[in-house]
Design an enzyme around this catalytic site. Structure first.
Site, PDB file in Angstrom:
ATOM      1  N   ASN A  37       0.809  -1.220   0.000  1.00 46.07           N
ATOM      2  CA  ASN A  37       0.000   0.000   0.000  1.00 46.07           C
ATOM      3  C   ASN A  37       0.846   1.276   0.000  1.00 46.07           C
ATOM      4  OD1 ASN A  37      -2.404   1.369   0.006  1.00 46.07           O
ATOM      5  ND2 ASN A  37      -2.934   0.946   2.134  1.00 46.07           N
ATOM      6  N   HIS A 122     -14.642  -4.811  11.053  1.00 48.15           N
ATOM      7  CA  HIS A 122     -14.218  -3.485  11.528  1.00 48.15           C
ATOM      8  C   HIS A 122     -15.421  -2.598  11.819  1.00 48.15           C
ATOM      9  CE1 HIS A 122      -9.839  -3.075   9.974  1.00 48.15           C
ATOM     10  NE2 HIS A 122     -10.080  -4.308  10.353  1.00 48.15           N
ATOM     11  N   ARG A 147     -13.607  -5.571  15.662  1.00 51.62           N
ATOM     12  CA  ARG A 147     -12.624  -4.558  16.048  1.00 51.62           C
ATOM     13  C   ARG A 147     -13.343  -3.226  16.164  1.00 51.62           C
ATOM     14  NH1 ARG A 147      -7.603  -1.998  12.459  1.00 51.62           N
ATOM     15  NH2 ARG A 147      -9.133  -0.414  11.951  1.00 51.62           N
ATOM     16  N   TYR A 159      -6.981   7.113  14.174  1.00 51.43           N
ATOM     17  CA  TYR A 159      -6.780   5.961  13.299  1.00 51.43           C
ATOM     18  C   TYR A 159      -8.035   5.071  13.230  1.00 51.43           C
ATOM     19  CZ  TYR A 159      -5.905   1.378  11.700  1.00 51.43           C
ATOM     20  OH  TYR A 159      -6.059   0.209  11.020  1.00 51.43           O
ATOM     21  N   ASP A 210      -7.066  -1.696  17.663  1.00 46.17           N
ATOM     22  CA  ASP A 210      -5.775  -1.450  17.015  1.00 46.17           C
ATOM     23  C   ASP A 210      -5.237  -0.097  17.466  1.00 46.17           C
ATOM     24  OD1 ASP A 210      -3.596  -1.290  15.343  1.00 46.17           O
ATOM     25  OD2 ASP A 210      -4.699  -1.786  13.504  1.00 46.17           O
ATOM     26  N   HIS A 212      -2.290   0.980  16.522  1.00 46.86           N
ATOM     27  CA  HIS A 212      -1.574   1.436  15.311  1.00 46.86           C
ATOM     28  C   HIS A 212      -0.264   2.155  15.629  1.00 46.86           C
ATOM     29  CE1 HIS A 212      -1.794   2.223  10.874  1.00 46.86           C
ATOM     30  NE2 HIS A 212      -2.457   1.105  10.951  1.00 46.86           N
ATOM     31  N   GLU A 236      -3.748  -4.446  19.546  1.00 47.41           N
ATOM     32  CA  GLU A 236      -2.846  -4.626  18.393  1.00 47.41           C
ATOM     33  C   GLU A 236      -1.847  -3.477  18.260  1.00 47.41           C
ATOM     34  OE1 GLU A 236      -5.142  -5.315  14.862  1.00 47.41           O
ATOM     35  OE2 GLU A 236      -3.633  -4.421  13.555  1.00 47.41           O
ATOM     36  N   GLU A 262       1.627  -6.919  11.460  1.00 44.84           N
ATOM     37  CA  GLU A 262       1.105  -6.721  10.106  1.00 44.84           C
ATOM     38  C   GLU A 262       2.146  -6.108   9.177  1.00 44.84           C
ATOM     39  OE1 GLU A 262      -2.287  -4.198  11.047  1.00 44.84           O
ATOM     40  OE2 GLU A 262      -1.283  -2.503  10.123  1.00 44.84           O
ATOM     41  N   ARG A 283       0.663 -11.376  13.544  1.00 48.95           N
ATOM     42  CA  ARG A 283      -0.228 -10.879  12.489  1.00 48.95           C
ATOM     43  C   ARG A 283       0.391 -10.844  11.094  1.00 48.95           C
ATOM     44  NH1 ARG A 283      -4.390  -8.610  12.261  1.00 48.95           N
ATOM     45  NH2 ARG A 283      -3.779  -6.583  11.451  1.00 48.95           N
ATOM     46  N   HIS A 312      -3.165 -10.337   9.101  1.00 45.83           N
ATOM     47  CA  HIS A 312      -3.628  -9.046   8.603  1.00 45.83           C
ATOM     48  C   HIS A 312      -4.562  -9.276   7.419  1.00 45.83           C
ATOM     49  CE1 HIS A 312      -2.179  -4.915   6.810  1.00 45.83           C
ATOM     50  NE2 HIS A 312      -3.267  -4.764   7.517  1.00 45.83           N
ATOM     51  N   ASP A 316      -6.363  -3.333   1.662  1.00 43.29           N
ATOM     52  CA  ASP A 316      -5.231  -3.172   0.743  1.00 43.29           C
ATOM     53  C   ASP A 316      -4.550  -4.508   0.448  1.00 43.29           C
ATOM     54  OD1 ASP A 316      -4.709  -2.201   3.595  1.00 43.29           O
ATOM     55  OD2 ASP A 316      -2.664  -2.638   2.982  1.00 43.29           O
ATOM     56  N   GLU A 339      -8.326 -11.290  10.194  1.00 42.89           N
ATOM     57  CA  GLU A 339      -8.958  -9.984   9.948  1.00 42.89           C
ATOM     58  C   GLU A 339      -9.691 -10.019   8.608  1.00 42.89           C
ATOM     59  OE1 GLU A 339      -6.177  -6.729   9.448  1.00 42.89           O
ATOM     60  OE2 GLU A 339      -7.664  -5.253  10.089  1.00 42.89           O
ATOM     61  N   TRP A 402       1.943   7.044  12.206  1.00 42.15           N
ATOM     62  CA  TRP A 402       0.541   6.961  11.789  1.00 42.15           C
ATOM     63  C   TRP A 402       0.010   5.580  12.087  1.00 42.15           C
ATOM     64  CZ3 TRP A 402      -1.913   3.829   8.125  1.00 42.15           C
ATOM     65  CH2 TRP A 402      -3.296   4.049   8.059  1.00 42.15           C
TER      66      TRP A 402
HETATM   67  O1  EZ4 Z   1      -3.487   0.472   8.433  1.00 44.14           O
HETATM   68  O2  EZ4 Z   1      -3.358  -2.117   5.989  1.00 44.14           O
HETATM   69  O3  EZ4 Z   1      -5.169  -3.798  11.165  1.00 44.14           O
HETATM   70  N1  EZ4 Z   1      -5.207  -3.229  10.133  1.00 44.14           N
HETATM   71  C1  EZ4 Z   1      -4.487  -2.133   9.838  1.00 44.14           C
HETATM   72  C2  EZ4 Z   1      -4.585  -1.661   8.409  1.00 44.14           C
HETATM   73  C3  EZ4 Z   1      -3.386  -0.840   7.966  1.00 44.14           C
HETATM   74  C4  EZ4 Z   1      -3.334  -0.815   6.464  1.00 44.14           C
HETATM   75  C5  EZ4 Z   1      -2.092  -0.091   5.952  1.00 44.14           C
HETATM   76  O4  EZ4 Z   1      -1.928  -0.304   4.586  1.00 44.14           O
HETATM   77  O5  EZ4 Z   1      -3.791  -1.613  10.666  1.00 44.14           O
HETATM   78  O6  EZ4 Z   1      -5.787  -0.980   8.213  1.00 44.14           O
HETATM   79 CO    CO Z   2      -3.466  -3.004  12.272  1.00 43.52          CO
END
Ligand code: EZ4
Ligand code: CO
Length: 402
Positions: A37, A122, A147, A159, A210, A212, A236, A262, A283, A312, A316, A339, A402
């Site tokens: 991605n 999600h 999630r 996020y 998550d 992130h 996560e 991931e 993951r 994961h 994407d 997921e 991010w």
């Molecule tokens: O942000 O795959 O758990 N899932 C994630 C995803 C990631 C994207 C980044 O390309 O964290 O949504």
């Molecule tokens: Co994630």
């Protein structure tokens, strides 16, 4: 059975996907996902310029040897671009092997260890109420695990909160969208989110979250503690994992289960995390971790330490990755969860697939190979559309994760 042609297909049916197609001299073909991605073209060049010429004329049945050729033979090891390219080749070769045997890939791996693959969906919303309502909708659709990510007052672009509910898509602009992160506000907010979700939906549903990569280890420890009453399935990516040691601190402070991986591309990214039992779920997935051939080594190591898989599966990752992952999941002894973010109708049309969802479980189907194909004519109607992932900054302008 010799490899006759190797083709890289780039298409954007709602989002960008890179797909490798390998055709043999016996007319069989296989496909593999090669999508990274926001950095798609790097993998396209790696495959077209450096991998495809090596494959022509090779015996397509020698999956392991070709994996070793691409891994050792490049001299330069690991890294997401290389491992994604190898994954695409590996997946396409497993697809071909399945087709030539007339068997779905999970049968080649050793057969089904379970009847279906439990997935999590999600749920996200602009605030706590919207997110909790959305969790309810997933439960109504049959999901056993959800999630939850919510907008946070005072945090611009938290996020996991998309514009559309069904198809949350973070890579949303040609140049990265800037979001604003505030750890203190988030740490205060997160327990309130899960308090309300548990109050409204009870103890039966598995809940995931998550982080992130946003927290330091000590902050992650505090979050894990504050979420303990809500009994999460996992927390996560609570802190960046380049330093695997960092998880020791989090682990020592909380019983909230930890998931990570991931963005890992090889077993060396998670070796210490697994061997020191610092995580509960790994993951890594097919497309970014060297394909089925490498992922099963990671899972084998994890099994020794009662670490389970949690591949994961964001949008994407193309249906070709999802198909391969589901064969892996149906077989792998130490499966945890998968997921699952649904793809758009256009994507599903470009990638006709045998997998299906029912009552909270996905099944890869019984088609030989990975059970996913690409409609090249349709794919050609959706040209590449460069998009990058967002970035996050703190309120004083400092770059964050991010
Ligand atoms: O942000 O795959 O758990 N899932 C994630 C995803 C990631 C994207 C980044 O390309 O964290 O949504
Ligand atoms: Co994630």
């Amino acid at each position: 059975m010799k490899i006759e042609s190797v083709k890289v297909i780039v298409t954007c049916p709602g989002r960008n996907f890179v797909t490798l197609k390998i055709v043999t001299d016996q007319g069989l073909h296989g496909i593999g996902d090669a999508t990274l991605n926001g950095r798609e073209k790097a993998v396209v060049a790696y495959l077209e310029d450096h991998v495809a010429p090596l494959l022509i004329g090779k015996d397509a049945s020698r999956i392991e040897d070709i994996w070793q050729l691409l891994y050792r033979g490049a001299y330069w090891r690991r890294g997401p671009v290389k491992m994604t390219a190898i994954a695409a080749v590996d997946t396409a070769l497993w697809d071909i092997k399945g087709k030539s045997a007339g068997m779905p890939v999970y049968q080649l791996l050793g057969g089904a260890s379970r009847d279906g693959v439990m997935v999590y969906g999600h749920a996200n919303g602009a605030d706590i109420q919207e997110t909790s309502d959305e969790v309810g909708r997933y439960i109504e659709m049959g999901y056993k695990a959800v999630r939850a990510q919510s907008g946070i007052p005072g945090v611009k672009g938290a996020y996991g909160v998309g514009r559309g509910k069904l198809h949350y898509e973070p890579a949303d602009a040609t140049l990265p969208t800037e979001t604003l992160w505030n750890t203190a506000t988030y740490l205060n907010f997160a327990p309130k989110l899960f308090d309300q979700i548990r109050n409204e939906h009870g103890a039966g549903v598995e809940l995931l979250h998550d982080v992130h990569h946003r927290l330091t280890p000590i902050e992650a420890a505090r979050l894990g503690q504050s979420l303990e009453p809500y009994r999460l399935f996992w927390m996560e990516d609570c802190t960046p994992a380049e330093n695997q040691e960092a998880f020791r601190l989090v682990r020592s402070k909380t019983t909230t289960p930890l998931a990570v991986g991931e963005i890992f591309s090889s077993i060396y990214d998670c070796k210490d995390l697994i061997q020191n039992q610092l995580i509960d779920y790994i993951r890594a997935t097919v497309v970014h971790a060297g394909g089925i051939t490498h992922l099963r080594q990671i899972a084998g190591l994890a099994a020794l330490y009662q670490v389970r898989t949690g591949c994961h599966g964001a949008t994407d990752l193309s249906p070709a990755c999802m198909g391969a992952a589901l064969h892996f999941d149906l077989w792998v002894p130490n499966f945890g969860i998968q997921e699952y973010m649904r793809h758009t109708t256009e994507t599903d049309e470009v990638f006709p697939h045998a997998y299906s969802f029912s009552d909270g479980y996905l099944h890869p189907g019984e088609a030989p190979g990975i059970g996913v194909d690409i409609d090249e004519e349709l794919a050609a109607k959706f040209p590449y559309d460069p998009k990058q992932l967002p970035i996050a900054r703190l309120s004083d302008g400092t770059m964050w994760n991010w």
